[in-house]
Design an enzyme around this catalytic site. Structure first.
Site, PDB file in Angstrom:
ATOM      1  N   GLY A  72       0.784  -1.239   0.000  1.00 31.37           N
ATOM      2  CA  GLY A  72       0.000   0.000   0.000  1.00 31.37           C
ATOM      3  C   GLY A  72       0.809   1.278   0.000  1.00 31.37           C
ATOM      4  O   GLY A  72       0.311   2.311   0.461  1.00 31.37           O
ATOM      5  N   HIS A 104       0.750   0.476 -13.302  1.00 31.30           N
ATOM      6  CA  HIS A 104       1.499  -0.711 -13.723  1.00 31.30           C
ATOM      7  C   HIS A 104       2.994  -0.370 -13.725  1.00 31.30           C
ATOM      8  O   HIS A 104       3.388   0.680 -14.243  1.00 31.30           O
ATOM      9  CB  HIS A 104       1.044  -1.113 -15.129  1.00 31.30           C
ATOM     10  CG  HIS A 104       1.721  -2.351 -15.618  1.00 31.30           C
ATOM     11  ND1 HIS A 104       1.372  -3.611 -15.170  1.00 31.30           N
ATOM     12  CD2 HIS A 104       2.741  -2.530 -16.492  1.00 31.30           C
ATOM     13  CE1 HIS A 104       2.154  -4.505 -15.753  1.00 31.30           C
ATOM     14  NE2 HIS A 104       2.995  -3.877 -16.560  1.00 31.30           N
ATOM     15  N   MET A 140      -4.129  -7.381  -6.717  1.00 35.35           N
ATOM     16  CA  MET A 140      -3.616  -8.530  -7.475  1.00 35.35           C
ATOM     17  C   MET A 140      -4.718  -9.499  -7.909  1.00 35.35           C
ATOM     18  O   MET A 140      -4.548 -10.714  -7.849  1.00 35.35           O
ATOM     19  CB  MET A 140      -2.554  -9.267  -6.627  1.00 35.35           C
ATOM     20  CG  MET A 140      -1.369  -8.402  -6.242  1.00 35.35           C
ATOM     21  SD  MET A 140      -0.623  -7.529  -7.630  1.00 35.35           S
ATOM     22  CE  MET A 140       0.236  -8.883  -8.415  1.00 35.35           C
ATOM     23  N   ASN A 172      -5.619   2.065 -12.930  1.00 33.30           N
ATOM     24  CA  ASN A 172      -4.604   1.156 -12.364  1.00 33.30           C
ATOM     25  C   ASN A 172      -3.225   1.765 -12.569  1.00 33.30           C
ATOM     26  O   ASN A 172      -3.027   2.589 -13.460  1.00 33.30           O
ATOM     27  CB  ASN A 172      -4.689  -0.194 -13.091  1.00 33.30           C
ATOM     28  CG  ASN A 172      -3.695  -1.205 -12.557  1.00 33.30           C
ATOM     29  OD1 ASN A 172      -3.506  -1.337 -11.342  1.00 33.30           O
ATOM     30  ND2 ASN A 172      -3.026  -1.924 -13.446  1.00 33.30           N
TER      31      ASN A 172
HETATM   32  C1  GRF Z   1       3.208  -1.116  -7.645  1.00 26.40           C
HETATM   33  O1  GRF Z   1       4.506  -1.283  -8.120  1.00 26.40           O
HETATM   34  C2  GRF Z   1       2.236  -1.038  -8.783  1.00 26.40           C
HETATM   35  O2  GRF Z   1       2.792  -0.577  -9.973  1.00 26.40           O
HETATM   36  C3  GRF Z   1       1.777  -2.468  -8.960  1.00 26.40           C
HETATM   37  O3  GRF Z   1       1.783  -3.011  -7.681  1.00 26.40           O
HETATM   38  C4  GRF Z   1       2.731  -2.324  -6.856  1.00 26.40           C
HETATM   39  C5  GRF Z   1       2.018  -1.946  -5.596  1.00 26.40           C
HETATM   40  O4  GRF Z   1       2.882  -1.446  -4.616  1.00 26.40           O
HETATM   41  N1  GRF Z   1       0.487  -2.506  -9.601  1.00 26.40           N
HETATM   42  P1  GRF Z   1       2.288  -0.827  -3.283  1.00 26.40           P
HETATM   43  O5  GRF Z   1       1.436  -1.902  -2.623  1.00 26.40           O
HETATM   44  O6  GRF Z   1       1.482   0.376  -3.652  1.00 26.40           O
HETATM   45  O7  GRF Z   1       3.473  -0.492  -2.444  1.00 26.40           O
END
Ligand code: GRF
Length: 228
Positions: free
Chosen positions: A13, A110, A91, A108
């Protein structure tokens, strides 16, 4: 009027945290009405609690099908009156049923420059591929994986003598700038999708500075506004 935003996440997060922080220092015209995690006890839920944001733990393993799980999610998001759904390290693939309920309202982030390196391992795939630049992308979510209209991207060099974790840390740092910016453009109603591409409404301030950062070596396009 503040835009009502819900965040869906599964893990650490750090992106959710950067959205909380930007909101709390007045850079975003939003209120976060709900943070949902499909993984019990995930760090993102603790972060939301610390920021006094309502949370929901929705363990997908307790549902018989994706549709049933998505229905429970939709129900919670509608009750919270969410107008924008922000996926931040979420996820799970969203069903068409879900996406139809929130058409052009799901975004989203990525960890690669789309359309290269789609999928759950975009960061590692880019690192291992031999490309010299990778980065991150904020995009709308449609029914095809990592293929919706692109809002903003950053290009970041891969330093071949450094480990994957070092690249990941640099990508995260830039993600924490471009995601709040994309959310603010959405809140300002400056994004529309025309033939699958983003059309910026009121572009007057968009093209007046190229966002190249020499010291940290990254390029962001379109440029950030309002010191994100
Ligand atoms: C990020 O690198 C994002 O690009 C991908 O998942 C990761 C999430 O990281 N979709 P976090 O949980 O926000 O630290």
């Amino acid at each position: 009027m503040l835009l009502k935003v819900a965040i869906l996440a599964s893990g650490n997060g750090s992106n959710a945290q950067s959205i909380f922080d930007n909101m709390n220092c007045g850079k975003l015209d939003i209120e976060i009405v709900l943070v949902v995690s499909n993984r019990p006890n995930s760090r993102v839920l603790k972060r939301a609690q610390e920021a006094n944001i309502p949370i929901l733990e929705l363990d997908h393993t307790l549902y018989a099908s994706r549709e049933e799980f998505d229905k429970a999610m939709i129900d919670a998001l509608q009750k919270a009156q969410a107008e924008l759904i922000v996926l931040a390290g979420y996820m799970r693939i969203l069903s068409s049923y879900f996406l139809n309920q929130f058409k052009d309202k799901v975004i989203n982030i990525h960890p690669a420059i789309l359309p290269s390196f789609k999928g759950a391992h975009g960061l590692d795939d880019a690192y291992n591929s031999g490309v010299t630049l990778t980065g991150c992308t904020v995009h709308f979510v449609n029914e095809e994986l990592d293929s919706g209209a692109i809002i903003i991207q950053a290009a970041i060099p891969i330093l071949s003598d450094k480990p994957l974790e070092e690249l990941e840390a640099r990508i995260h740092k830039i993600e924490h700038k471009i995601y709040p910016q994309a959310i603010q453009w959405f809140a300002q109603k400056r994004l529309s999708i025309v033939n699958g591409k983003i059309h910026f409404i009121k572009t007057n301030t968009l093209n007046n500075k190229i966002c190249i950062h020499n010291k940290d070596a990254y390029l962001i396009w379109p440029p950030l506004e309002n010191s994100f």
